[in-house]
Enzyme design. Structure first.
Site, PDB file in Angstrom:
ATOM      1  N   HIS A 129      33.125  40.015  41.200  1.00  0.00           N
ATOM      2  CA  HIS A 129      33.979  40.701  42.181  1.00  0.00           C
ATOM      3  C   HIS A 129      34.265  42.118  41.678  1.00  0.00           C
ATOM      4  O   HIS A 129      34.678  42.302  40.537  1.00  0.00           O
ATOM      5  CB  HIS A 129      35.286  39.916  42.362  1.00  0.00           C
ATOM      6  CG  HIS A 129      36.066  40.282  43.598  1.00  0.00           C
ATOM      7  ND1 HIS A 129      36.435  41.569  43.897  1.00  0.00           N
ATOM      8  CD2 HIS A 129      36.537  39.515  44.618  1.00  0.00           C
ATOM      9  CE1 HIS A 129      37.105  41.576  45.035  1.00  0.00           C
ATOM     10  NE2 HIS A 129      37.174  40.341  45.504  1.00  0.00           N
ATOM     11  N   GLU A 149      33.015  41.577  51.845  1.00  0.00           N
ATOM     12  CA  GLU A 149      33.994  40.518  52.096  1.00  0.00           C
ATOM     13  C   GLU A 149      34.662  40.736  53.448  1.00  0.00           C
ATOM     14  O   GLU A 149      35.007  41.858  53.806  1.00  0.00           O
ATOM     15  CB  GLU A 149      35.045  40.493  50.968  1.00  0.00           C
ATOM     16  CG  GLU A 149      36.039  39.339  51.125  1.00  0.00           C
ATOM     17  CD  GLU A 149      36.863  39.068  49.871  1.00  0.00           C
ATOM     18  OE1 GLU A 149      36.560  39.629  48.800  1.00  0.00           O
ATOM     19  OE2 GLU A 149      37.828  38.284  49.986  1.00  0.00           O
ATOM     20  N   ASP A 160      36.102  34.950  53.619  1.00  0.00           N
ATOM     21  CA  ASP A 160      37.342  34.514  52.972  1.00  0.00           C
ATOM     22  C   ASP A 160      38.198  33.825  54.034  1.00  0.00           C
ATOM     23  O   ASP A 160      38.563  34.444  55.040  1.00  0.00           O
ATOM     24  CB  ASP A 160      38.054  35.744  52.373  1.00  0.00           C
ATOM     25  CG  ASP A 160      39.285  35.370  51.558  1.00  0.00           C
ATOM     26  OD1 ASP A 160      40.138  34.633  52.073  1.00  0.00           O
ATOM     27  OD2 ASP A 160      39.411  35.854  50.418  1.00  0.00           O
TER      28      ASP A 160
HETATM   29 ZN    ZN Z   1      42.710  38.326  49.717  1.00  0.00          ZN
HETATM   30 FE    FE Z   2      38.726  36.852  48.786  1.00  0.00          FE
HETATM   31 FE    FE Z   3      38.320  39.812  47.386  1.00  0.00          FE
END
Ligand code: ZN
Ligand code: FE
Ligand code: FE
Length: 278
Positions: free
Chosen positions: A67, A142, A176
């Site tokens: 990440h 993301e 996410d």
């Molecule tokens: Zn978040």
């Molecule tokens: Fe995330």
């Molecule tokens: Fe993230």
């Protein structure tokens, strides 16, 4: 077999993260490439990498997710912020080649009053500068909750970024669950509909990883506050549907829930492994 892991500290190196994953019942992990606020990355030890690769082979760890630091903003107005983002991403992608064929996730960026269109343009320009034809890493955009001026709160915005990137064969998406719910997608009541929409707009072949988080806020809140699995507005049943969904079940899943220590993650992993239909 469910591929699941959580966010781990990278302080001890790659082998330590792999061992900690196995200890807590995981078979993948996520880590920050450097301090989440940016700054210099630790030197990579060839010895650690070699031991890591052996260990992964023995323990069926087949994919890991790096990440990028939160402070990167590929959609910034300030040229210094853009330069920092470019240098960091380029260095991260160079380092990722020590562990070839894995995933690098980043938050697309915040357009800081320049407008979504301009943000999309800046983010794709950034990717056009840092992606290289010979990299083996897939870079993931993301899905974002849409707090402030975040770009990537809709599937259309992510698709618009991808379309402008020359080497877009190197790009994928990380979904996410907290963020998409906060963004207003009904991942609780209508996961089929959300994934059909994802497929129509982006294409499910681009979906390469899932962050599984509950949300402290109701759908559409645009907040981005993660909750432990089953302790938020998404709830355990909806999360279990996500990990078993035919369009998702083969993907790697990563917990980013607030925990006091990794044993908290171990408990969530155990619950989700139990709920996964083999
Ligand atoms: Zn978040
Ligand atoms: Fe995330
Ligand atoms: Fe993230």
């Amino acid at each position: 077999m469910l591929t699941i892991g959580c966010h781990l500290s990278a302080a001890g190196g790659y082998l330590a993260m792999a061992k900690e994953s196995v200890r807590i019942g995981a078979n993948t992990f996520q880590f920050f490439t450097r301090n989440p606020r940016g700054g210099a990355a630790k030197d990579i030890s060839e010895q650690d990498i070699a031991a890591f690769h052996d260990y992964c082979g023995e323990h069926s760890i087949n994919v890991i997710l790096a990440h990028a630091p939160y402070t990167l903003n590929a959609a910034a107005a300030d040229p210094k912020v853009l330069e920092f983002c470019e240098n960091t991403m380029r260095d991260d992608l160079r380092r990722m080649e020590y562990t070839p064929g894995n995933l690098y996730n980043f938050h697309p960026g915040s357009h800081v009053k320049q407008g979504t269109e301009k943000g999309i343009e800046l983010i794709s320009d950034m990717l056009n500068r840092v992606l290289t034809p010979d990299q083996t890493t897939t870079v993931l955009l993301e899905t974002m909750a849409g707090k402030g001026s975040e770009v990537g709160r809709t599937f259309e915005e992510l698709r618009a970024i991808i379309d402008r990137v020359e080497l877009n064969g190197k790009l994928g998406v990380c979904l996410d669950t907290c963020h998409v719910s906060d963004a207003g997608y009904d991942i609780i009541g209508n996961p089929d509909g959300v994934l059909e929409e994802f497929d129509r707009i982006i294409g499910l072949d681009r979906l390469r990883a899932v962050h599984i988080n509950d949300s402290m806020n109701p759908p559409g809140a645009h907040k981005d506050r993660h909750a432990r699995i089953g302790e938020g507005h998404i709830g355990l049943d909806a999360i279990v549907n996500v990990i078993n969904h035919p369009a998702l079940r083969h993907l790697p899943f990563y917990l980013e829930t607030p925990q006091e220590d990794n044993d908290g993650y171990a408990r969530e992993i155990a619950v989700l492994r139990e709920a996964y239909k083999e």
